[in-house]
Design a protein around this motif. Sequence first.
Motif, PDB file in Angstrom:
ATOM      1  N   UNK A  92       1.279   9.241  -5.732  1.00 54.10           N
ATOM      2  CA  UNK A  92       1.917  10.523  -5.868  1.00 54.10           C
ATOM      3  C   UNK A  92       2.674  10.828  -6.758  1.00 54.10           C
ATOM      4  N   UNK A  93       3.347  10.131  -7.270  1.00 54.67           N
ATOM      5  CA  UNK A  93       4.456  10.435  -8.333  1.00 54.67           C
ATOM      6  C   UNK A  93       3.569  10.652  -9.714  1.00 54.67           C
ATOM      7  N   UNK A  94       2.574   9.934  -9.767  1.00 56.84           N
ATOM      8  CA  UNK A  94       1.735  10.265 -11.124  1.00 56.84           C
ATOM      9  C   UNK A  94       0.958  11.733 -10.821  1.00 56.84           C
ATOM     10  N   UNK A 126       7.348   6.276  -5.362  1.00 54.16           N
ATOM     11  CA  UNK A 126       7.676   7.640  -6.017  1.00 54.16           C
ATOM     12  C   UNK A 126       8.791   7.646  -7.057  1.00 54.16           C
ATOM     13  N   UNK A 127       9.674   7.077  -6.909  1.00 57.14           N
ATOM     14  CA  UNK A 127      11.000   7.134  -8.030  1.00 57.14           C
ATOM     15  C   UNK A 127      10.651   5.706  -8.743  1.00 57.14           C
ATOM     16  N   UNK A 128       9.535   5.176  -8.906  1.00 50.82           N
ATOM     17  CA  UNK A 128       9.265   4.368 -10.012  1.00 50.82           C
ATOM     18  C   UNK A 128      10.254   2.967 -10.006  1.00 50.82           C
ATOM     19  N   UNK A 129      10.478   2.650  -8.818  1.00 51.12           N
ATOM     20  CA  UNK A 129      11.446   1.356  -9.034  1.00 51.12           C
ATOM     21  C   UNK A 129      10.733   0.350  -9.754  1.00 51.12           C
ATOM     22  N   UNK A 143       9.766   2.460   1.389  1.00 50.34           N
ATOM     23  CA  UNK A 143       8.773   1.876   0.276  1.00 50.34           C
ATOM     24  C   UNK A 143       7.938   3.045  -0.518  1.00 50.34           C
ATOM     25  N   UNK A 144       7.756   4.116   0.199  1.00 56.88           N
ATOM     26  CA  UNK A 144       7.115   5.184  -0.542  1.00 56.88           C
ATOM     27  C   UNK A 144       7.952   5.910  -1.484  1.00 56.88           C
ATOM     28  N   UNK A 145       9.580   6.093  -1.220  1.00 60.15           N
ATOM     29  CA  UNK A 145      10.510   6.621  -2.073  1.00 60.15           C
ATOM     30  C   UNK A 145      10.491   5.440  -3.384  1.00 60.15           C
ATOM     31  N   UNK A 204       0.847  -1.160   0.134  1.00 62.94           N
ATOM     32  CA  UNK A 204      -0.002   0.047  -0.004  1.00 62.94           C
ATOM     33  C   UNK A 204       0.925   1.290   0.109  1.00 62.94           C
ATOM     34  N   UNK A 205       1.765   1.374   0.926  1.00 56.80           N
ATOM     35  CA  UNK A 205       2.737   2.368   0.884  1.00 56.80           C
ATOM     36  C   UNK A 205       3.700   2.624  -0.593  1.00 56.80           C
ATOM     37  N   UNK A 206       3.864   1.573  -1.098  1.00 58.10           N
ATOM     38  CA  UNK A 206       4.657   1.574  -2.426  1.00 58.10           C
ATOM     39  C   UNK A 206       3.726   2.100  -3.651  1.00 58.10           C
ATOM     40  N   UNK A 207       2.302   1.813  -3.720  1.00 57.51           N
ATOM     41  CA  UNK A 207       1.383   2.280  -4.490  1.00 57.51           C
ATOM     42  C   UNK A 207       1.083   3.459  -4.195  1.00 57.51           C
TER      43      UNK A 207
END
Length: 179
Positions: free
Chosen positions: A52-54, A104-107, A99-101, A44-47
């Motif tokens: 947010x990146x989108x 956000x950085x689209x790993x 996980x948020x980063x 959930x944090x990753x997505x």
Amino acid sequence: MLLTTPALAAVTEDAAPGVFTIAGVPFWVVYAAAFGIVLVRAQATYWAGRGVARGTARGRFADTLARPGAAAVVDRVHRWGPPAVTLSFFTVGVQTLVNLAAGYLRMPFGRYLVALLAGCAVWAGIWTTVGTAAVNAAIAVGLRHPVTLVLVGAGAVALVAWGVHRLTRRAPAASEDAP
């Protein structure tokens, strides 16, 4: 004087369930539940980071990430970020930021997922063993010596309050010295 409760009497009458159980639930069930909880939370944090990146795909920050220097850093995160994801599960608080980063950085999701599964396995192992032992110890102490449990809890709260006080007291002094 030994305090006895129905729960304590039931545990002492039956065979000891083991230190790595919660209310008699076997280790593997507790481990699977912990693994599932951290897997869902981290995903959930990753997505959320991806979302947010989108949502910030246009703007000043997106322009900054598009610069050559920042693009090189993002490329390094994609390449070397998975070990950071796995290692973040040994910490408290940092894993959410990592996980948020990563989102956000689209790993790349494949690399992230492999690192995530390893991290979840580690986290679940730590909390299933150390966490359940601590919970069971606190319950045992609370049932036998409730005053001791209250004193230990008050000591922990006092230690955290002292640490927060020390950190906040240093912060203004450091900003005054800065040019």
